[in-house]
Design an enzyme around this catalytic site. Structure first.
Site, PDB file in Angstrom:
ATOM      1  N   THR A 113       0.826  -1.209   0.000  1.00 28.28           N
ATOM      2  CA  THR A 113       0.000   0.000   0.000  1.00 28.28           C
ATOM      3  C   THR A 113       0.865   1.265   0.000  1.00 28.28           C
ATOM      4  O   THR A 113       0.683   2.158  -0.841  1.00 28.28           O
ATOM      5  CB  THR A 113      -0.879  -0.005   1.267  1.00 28.28           C
ATOM      6  OG1 THR A 113      -1.443  -1.304   1.388  1.00 28.28           O
ATOM      7  CG2 THR A 113      -1.965   1.014   1.206  1.00 28.28           C
ATOM      8  N   VAL A 114       1.799   1.334   0.957  1.00 31.40           N
ATOM      9  CA  VAL A 114       2.595   2.568   1.076  1.00 31.40           C
ATOM     10  C   VAL A 114       3.650   2.636  -0.042  1.00 31.40           C
ATOM     11  O   VAL A 114       3.882   3.708  -0.616  1.00 31.40           O
ATOM     12  CB  VAL A 114       3.258   2.654   2.474  1.00 31.40           C
ATOM     13  CG1 VAL A 114       4.149   3.886   2.568  1.00 31.40           C
ATOM     14  CG2 VAL A 114       2.186   2.685   3.564  1.00 31.40           C
ATOM     15  N   GLU A 125      10.603   9.777   8.961  1.00 29.44           N
ATOM     16  CA  GLU A 125       9.419  10.597   9.259  1.00 29.44           C
ATOM     17  C   GLU A 125       8.131   9.769   9.228  1.00 29.44           C
ATOM     18  O   GLU A 125       7.196  10.001  10.002  1.00 29.44           O
ATOM     19  CB  GLU A 125       9.340  11.755   8.246  1.00 29.44           C
ATOM     20  CG  GLU A 125       8.231  12.735   8.480  1.00 29.44           C
ATOM     21  CD  GLU A 125       8.341  13.475   9.805  1.00 29.44           C
ATOM     22  OE1 GLU A 125       9.177  14.380   9.908  1.00 29.44           O
ATOM     23  OE2 GLU A 125       7.600  13.144  10.732  1.00 29.44           O
ATOM     24  N   GLY A 180       2.130   8.489  10.628  1.00 28.44           N
ATOM     25  CA  GLY A 180       1.839   8.573   9.178  1.00 28.44           C
ATOM     26  C   GLY A 180       2.191   9.901   8.547  1.00 28.44           C
ATOM     27  O   GLY A 180       3.361  10.289   8.482  1.00 28.44           O
ATOM     28  N   GLY A 227     -12.217  -2.073   6.271  1.00 24.40           N
ATOM     29  CA  GLY A 227     -10.796  -1.964   5.930  1.00 24.40           C
ATOM     30  C   GLY A 227     -10.044  -0.990   6.813  1.00 24.40           C
ATOM     31  O   GLY A 227      -8.948  -0.546   6.477  1.00 24.40           O
ATOM     32  N   ASP A 238       1.787  -1.125  18.737  1.00 26.88           N
ATOM     33  CA  ASP A 238       2.143  -0.197  17.656  1.00 26.88           C
ATOM     34  C   ASP A 238       2.365   1.216  18.221  1.00 26.88           C
ATOM     35  O   ASP A 238       3.330   1.900  17.847  1.00 26.88           O
ATOM     36  CB  ASP A 238       1.014  -0.209  16.609  1.00 26.88           C
ATOM     37  CG  ASP A 238       1.229   0.806  15.516  1.00 26.88           C
ATOM     38  OD1 ASP A 238       2.056   0.557  14.624  1.00 26.88           O
ATOM     39  OD2 ASP A 238       0.561   1.870  15.552  1.00 26.88           O
ATOM     40  N   LYS A 249       5.983   3.642  18.333  1.00 34.77           N
ATOM     41  CA  LYS A 249       6.082   5.059  17.949  1.00 34.77           C
ATOM     42  C   LYS A 249       6.541   5.901  19.141  1.00 34.77           C
ATOM     43  O   LYS A 249       7.351   6.825  18.995  1.00 34.77           O
ATOM     44  CB  LYS A 249       4.736   5.546  17.417  1.00 34.77           C
ATOM     45  CG  LYS A 249       4.344   4.829  16.120  1.00 34.77           C
ATOM     46  CD  LYS A 249       2.878   5.013  15.773  1.00 34.77           C
ATOM     47  CE  LYS A 249       2.493   4.197  14.544  1.00 34.77           C
ATOM     48  NZ  LYS A 249       1.058   4.077  14.314  1.00 34.77           N
ATOM     49  N   GLY A 261      -2.510   5.054   6.254  1.00 39.54           N
ATOM     50  CA  GLY A 261      -3.081   5.160   4.909  1.00 39.54           C
ATOM     51  C   GLY A 261      -1.985   5.387   3.887  1.00 39.54           C
ATOM     52  O   GLY A 261      -0.907   5.902   4.203  1.00 39.54           O
TER      53      GLY A 261
END
Ligand code: HSE
Length: 443
Positions: A18-19, A134, A139, A192, A206, A210, A307
Site C-alpha cells: 500500500t505505502v 518521518e 503517518g 478496511g 504499535d 512510535k 493510509g
C-alpha cells in the site's frame, strides 16, 4: 535567476504494498509537484518486490520492477533505499545491506527502529550515510521534524500522543454509537480500517513502537522498548466509557512520555481525558501528538496517522530531505540520535503519579463504602468524586461504585485495589483507568 541543475537522486523502493505503491506514484505520476519545488531531480530507478500485483494494478512502470535487492545495491546511481517491507527480520537485512553499501535509508518501519534504532544509526554513521524515518510515527503528520529541528531550542518536558488510527477509530465508534469493543472492531475490519489480525494495534504495541522513537528524540535518550508498560483497548467495557462520559471525560488510547526529576515515565494505555482537553476532539482514524516544550509551551500536531498517501507523503518528504542534504546534516550534527545518547532512566509503572477512575462492583449492603474508603485512605489515595446509582426495586444484589481519585502513586493504587478486591463484599475484579489532565505549561 534559474536554479543550478543537479544530478538526479537515484531511488529504489523495496516493498510495493500500500505505502510502497503510493510512494512510487508520488515520485512518478505526481512528479511535477515535486519538480516545481525541488531543484534536485528525484529518479525512481527500481521497485523491488516478489509480487507485483499491486504495482501493476496501480499502473506503475514495469521496467522498474525487480525481484532482487542486489540490483539497486549494486547500482552506483542509487543513493537511497526506501524500506517499506515491515517487520524486523527481512527488513533489517535490507536496511543493513543498504547501509553497508553506502546507501541512505528511508523507512516507515517503527518496530525496526523501536527495537534496533541505535544499532542501525551507528551502522549508518560507520558508512557515512543516514537513516530518515518521518513516516514511522503518525503517518502523514510531520512529527519527527519538530522533534529534531523545529523544537530544537526546547527542553521537551512531556508528550501525549494518539498515534494509532485503528484504536482511535474503534474508540470513536464505541463512544459515538454506543457499540461494544467487539462490534466496533468487526465493523472497522469490514470497512478496511482494522487489520484482519489487529493484535499489534489494539494491544498498544504499535503505539509503543512510535512512543519509543519519539521519546528518544524528545528526551535525547536511548529508550528500552521492552520497558514501556502497555495496556490496550481490547479489554475496555462500554459501561466505563458511559460512566466516564457522565463525569465529563472521553477515553483515548494515549502514548505518554513525561520527564520527571529522577527519570522519564513512558507508558501506553487507555486513559480518560477531559472533554475540554485539546486531544478530546481527535476522532475517527486521525492521530495527534501534543508536545510540551519549556519555551514553546504546548504545540500540537494533527493529521492522518495511516493510509497509503499520507504515509507516502512522509516517505517522500524524507527522500527530498536527503536530496537537498538536510537529513544527512541533521543526522551528522545533532546529538539526539539514540546511538549517541545515554540510556534513559525509565521509571517503573508504580512510580507514575496520576489521577484514577475506579469501578468497584460491590455487594449492596451497609458498611461497604466505609471499607473501601478506609483502604484508599490507608494508601494515601484521596477520593475526588463518588458515583452510585440507586438499585432498581427488583433489588440487584451488586452495584457498581465509581470513584475518581486525586493524584496518587500508581503502586499505591494497585495495592489498594488488590486489598479492596479481596474483601468479601466485592463481587468482581475492579476496573482502574488513569485520568490524564492537561499538562501544565511552564510559561
Ligand atoms: N496500524 C497503524 C494505525 C498504522 O492504525 O494507526 C501504522 O502504524
Amino acid at each position: 535567476m534559474a536554479a543550478k541543475k543537479h544530478k538526479p537522486l537515484g531511488i529504489a523502493i523495496v516493498g510495493c504494498g500500500t505505502v510502497g505503491g503510493a510512494t512510487a506514484a508520488l515520485l512518478t505520476t505526481d512528479r511535477n509537484i515535486i519538480e516545481s519545488k525541488v531543484t534536485v531531480p528525484m529518479e525512481l530507478r527500481y521497485i523491488v518486490d516478489v509480487d507485483f500485483s499491486h504495482a501493476r494494478e496501480m499502473g506503475l512502470d514495469e521496467s522498474l520492477f525487480t525481484d532482487s535487492i542486489d540490483a539497486p545495491i549494486g547500482d552506483a546511481d542509487v543513493q537511497v533505499i526506501v524500506e517499506l517491507v515491515g517487520g524486523v527480520t527481512f527488513a533489517k537485512d535490507v536496511v543493513e545491506k543498504a547501509l553497508r553499501a553506502g546507501k541512505h535509508v528511508v523507512t516507515a518501519n517503527k518496530a525496526l527502529l523501536a527495537y534496533h534504532g541505535a544499532e542501525l544509526y551507528a551502522l549508518a554513521r560507520e558508512n557515512g550515510v543516514c537513516i530518515a524515518f518521518e513516516a514511522s510515527c503518525a503517518g502523514g503528520i510531520p512529527i519527527i521534524r519538530p522533534m529534531n529541528e523545529g523544537l530544537a531550542a526546547n527542553r521537551i518536558d512531556a508528550m501525549f500522543g494518539i498515534v494509532n488510527g485503528t484504536c482511535n477509530f474503534i474508540l470513536t465508534e464505541m463512544i459515538s454509537k454506543n457499540k461494544s469493543y467487539a462490534d466496533s472492531l468487526a465493523d472497522a475490519q469490514r470497512d478496511g480500517l482494522a487489520e484482519a489480525d489487529p493484535t499489534l494495534d489494539v494491544s498498544g504495541g504499535d503505539s509503543a513502537h512510535k512512543l519509543a522513537i519519539m521519546a528518544s528524540l524528545a528526551f535525547g535518550k536511548k529508550i528500552d522498548f521492552e520497558k514501556i508498560p502497555l495496556a490496550g483497548i481490547d479489554t475496555l467495557e462500554l459501561c466505563d466509557i458511559g460512566y466516564g462520559e457522565t463525569l465529563g471525560y472521553v477515553i483515548k488510547l494515549l502514548a505518554i512520555a513525561e520527564r520527571q526529576d529522577d527519570g522519564v515515565s513512558l507508558r501506553v494505555r487507555p486513559a480518560f481525558i477531559s472533554k475540554e482537553h485539546p486531544l478530546a476532539w481527535v476522532s475517527g482514524p486521525f492521530n495527534a501528538v501534543s508536545v510540551y516544550g519549556h519555551a514553546t509551551g504546548h504545540t500540537m500536531y494533527y493529521g492522518r496517522g495511516a493510509g497509503a498517501k499520507p504515509t507516502a507523503s512522509a516517505v517522500v518528504a524524507d527522500i527530498i530531505s536527503i536530496g537537498i542534504g538536510t537529513a544527512q546534516r541533521s543526522f551528522e550534527l545533532l546529538n539526539i540520535w539514540a546511538d549517541r545518547c545515554e540510556p534513559a532512566n525509565q521509571l517503573a509503572i508504580d512510580e507514575v503519579q496520576s489521577r484514577y477512575y475506579m469501578r468497584i462492583t460491590c455487594a449492596d449492603e451497609p458498611g461497604v463504602l466505609a471499607q473501601i474508603a478506609a483502604i484508599l485512605g490507608k494508601h494515601n489515595i484521596s477520593i475526588t468524586s463518588l458515583l452510585q446509582h440507586e438499585s432498581p426495586q427488583s433489588a440487584a444484589t451488586t452495584v457498581p461504585v465509581i470513584i475518581t481519585t486525586d493524584k496518587a502513586r500508581e503502586g499505591n493504587v494497585r495495592k489498594a485495589l488488590a486489598e479492596i478486591d479481596a474483601l468479601d463484599v466485592i463481587k468482581a475484579e475492579s476496573v482502574c483507568i488513569g485520568i490524564v489532565e492537561e499538562y501544565p505549561e511552564e510559561l
